[in-house]
Design a protein around this motif. Sequence first.
Motif, PDB file in Angstrom:
ATOM      1  N   CYS A 438     -13.075  38.523   7.593  1.00 46.63           N
ATOM      2  CA  CYS A 438     -13.934  39.328   6.719  1.00 46.63           C
ATOM      3  C   CYS A 438     -13.646  38.971   5.259  1.00 46.63           C
ATOM      4  N   ALA A 440     -14.156  40.785   2.680  1.00 41.81           N
ATOM      5  CA  ALA A 440     -13.651  41.925   1.912  1.00 41.81           C
ATOM      6  C   ALA A 440     -12.261  42.368   2.355  1.00 41.81           C
ATOM      7  N   CYS A 441     -11.928  42.210   3.628  1.00 42.40           N
ATOM      8  CA  CYS A 441     -10.712  42.846   4.136  1.00 42.40           C
ATOM      9  C   CYS A 441      -9.612  41.871   4.544  1.00 42.40           C
ATOM     10  N   CYS A 456     -16.395  43.273  11.182  1.00 49.61           N
ATOM     11  CA  CYS A 456     -15.090  43.656  10.672  1.00 49.61           C
ATOM     12  C   CYS A 456     -14.839  45.108  11.051  1.00 49.61           C
ATOM     13  N   CYS A 459     -14.252  47.563   7.705  1.00 47.69           N
ATOM     14  CA  CYS A 459     -15.283  47.971   6.756  1.00 47.69           C
ATOM     15  C   CYS A 459     -16.670  47.990   7.393  1.00 47.69           C
TER      16      CYS A 459
HETATM   17 ZN    ZN Z   1     -14.045  43.984   6.219  1.00 47.18          ZN
END
Ligand code: ZN
Length: 722
Positions: A438, A440-441, A456, A459
Amino acid sequence: MTAEVIVDIAHSEVDKIFEYRAIDGVFAGSRVKVPFGGRVVDGFVMRLKEGSDFDSDKLKSILSAVDEIPALNAECLALVDSIAVRYHCPKALVLRLFLPGEMRKGKVRERYKNVAVFVKEIEISPRAKAQRAALDHLRENGRADYTDFCEKFGRSAVAALVEKGAAALEKERVARTPYAALEGLAASHELTAAQKEAVRKIGASDKTVQLLHGVTGSGKTEIYLTLIANALREGRSAIFLVPEIALTPQMFKQLRARFGESAAILHSGLSAGEKFDEWWRLRTGEAKIAIGARSAVFAPVDNIGVIVMDEEHDQSYASESNPRYQTEEIARLRAEQNGCKLILGSATPSIEAYRKAQEGEYGLLELTERINKKPMPEILIADMRREVRRGNNTAFSALFREELSECLQRGEQAIVFLNRRGYAQSVICRECGYVAKCEACDVSLTYHSEEDCLKCHYCGAHYHMLSACPECGGTHLSYAGTGTQKVVGELKKLYPSARILRMDNDTTSGKEGHYKILKAFADREADILVGTQMIAKGHDFPAVTLVGILDADMSLHFSDYRSGERTFQLITQVSGRSGRAEEKGKVVLQTYDPENYILRFAVDYDYQGFYRHEISLRQATFFPPFARIVRVMVTSPDDKKALETLKEVWFSLKELYDGAPGEFLFFNKMKAPVRRIQSKFRYQVLMRLREDKLLDEIYSRALRYSSRDVLVYVEENPNNLS
Ligand code: ZN
Ligand code: ADP
């Protein structure tokens, strides 16, 4: 006397004290039958008192006591409230934790046999030879099994003695003893200097919780046994927790050999009757040591002298049904109430526990060497990307095949370990080792076949499925792992004369299924043991000198912030199976990611290095122990109702969030990654909290919306987010 009773109905509306008139034979902690709303239900007496808060003339009476001895002792009774408050659940649910499930449903009872007992000498006519012989026999032995007795002397002779009052018939309880066939093992070792020092430091410390960090084979078990023996010598009892049933027979064998009938086993693999009997042996004090998986933390022992939690880091210590308790929390409460120590043992402590030890909350004992200074097995890395490029499409690297051939030629044993967990779900390029993550994560994405997309779990972001690797353009992308069965098939082709055993969920059915496979391997009935997580830890097979870890990094890519920790633990545990006796051991670790720092630390047995790296990562990314992940789950067979409830829960929590946004590192509602489990639709509110301040408020806001049709529950730092 008035009895304060909690009825055994797990519903918040009846989660309160009901008063009944007490009867004889009823004590605090007794299970009782009471009239309730026109029915007869089970209940627990929480307290006896004089007088009543109500009109005592109108109180209904308890109908009967279920057991002669109250099922809960005072200490357990005292815990009920704190657990109910901590996890926001009805007391009836907490009370159930303290009893084996079968017992609650009233399906099992004591098993009795009839015995004849001697009462007095009488005159017997010389012609009645059988009566004379029977009475002599009874006088000498005091008692005899009724069936055997009748067979020997004749039913009429026995009846005559009973009639004349010389003998009487009684019922005697028979204990159904599990693993009765286990033969005794050698007794205790003289402790090494390091072991003695650990025992001494534990005794001298004023901290309740002690973390025993010792490399595999450093003799932690001997320390546990010594502490338990010390507790018994002081007239106290002990609880010994192990993570999985697969592990229990071996531990139990050692405990039985050392402590005989004082050790009682509690686990789900026992028959209902066995569980019932073992439980009562503990409750009556006939047995003093409770051994079992997480639920044994509720064992009915009095005056506990030590609680041991072996393999402290294991995931199975977190309950996955309501109340979702952490075994360590309960164990700590009991240790505090009993004024005894809680020993957490591991070769690879959880990040959370090690941090507490570093910060001085827990005592810390470190054993850095194996017994007799045996070297740790050497871990060799096989780069599977290179194997794929060379056209090797089997599950085994050239290096592993070479080592395995040699091991078998020397007449030694090998373990082949397959990492199942998380494997099927992440996407890995078999040519360059790329794993889809992911953006973002920074955790791996999970493949969802229903929707053919990657998600993911932290999120909720969606990604398109990949057809080629974005890094190298390769098209050997894999989603599904090799199964144990396939591995066994390949091994048979390569080593036609080798004897192979397989241990996984499919082969371990039956009450003592695990035990049989492990015993066959220990008895050298096979050369190779192929298995999953079940064979990773605890077992001591002296003839094993080679361990192959087929897909070491697969759990690295599990979509979990703990995947690095899990991988390090797994490699260390599995490697620890190699070279435990005279011969030096080796490990071949197959990976698509040979440069990975986790693998590097594991190869060097560098726990401290691993810890320092991991803890700074958690701090930088705000993951536990620097935050708490809280998930509120809303599930229902009715999709619409679930969604409506989710909205209500969300609205209520949003209020909290709006009032203190700084407390939340993450806050969102979404469909659960796995939409439906057991025909229940699943929605969630996922949060990450900076501190625990709002935890209680989240529980009470969320649980308010649980109803007949929709179940709402809260998970803290859940083991998986699917
Ligand atoms: Zn994520
Ligand atoms: P751990 O639990 O730390 O992995 P074990 O307790 O299984 O380690 O011990 C490893 C091996 O060392 C076992 O075979 C055990 O019998 C042996 N052992 C333990 N303590 C001693 C001792 N004091 N003297 C001799 N051998 C010991």
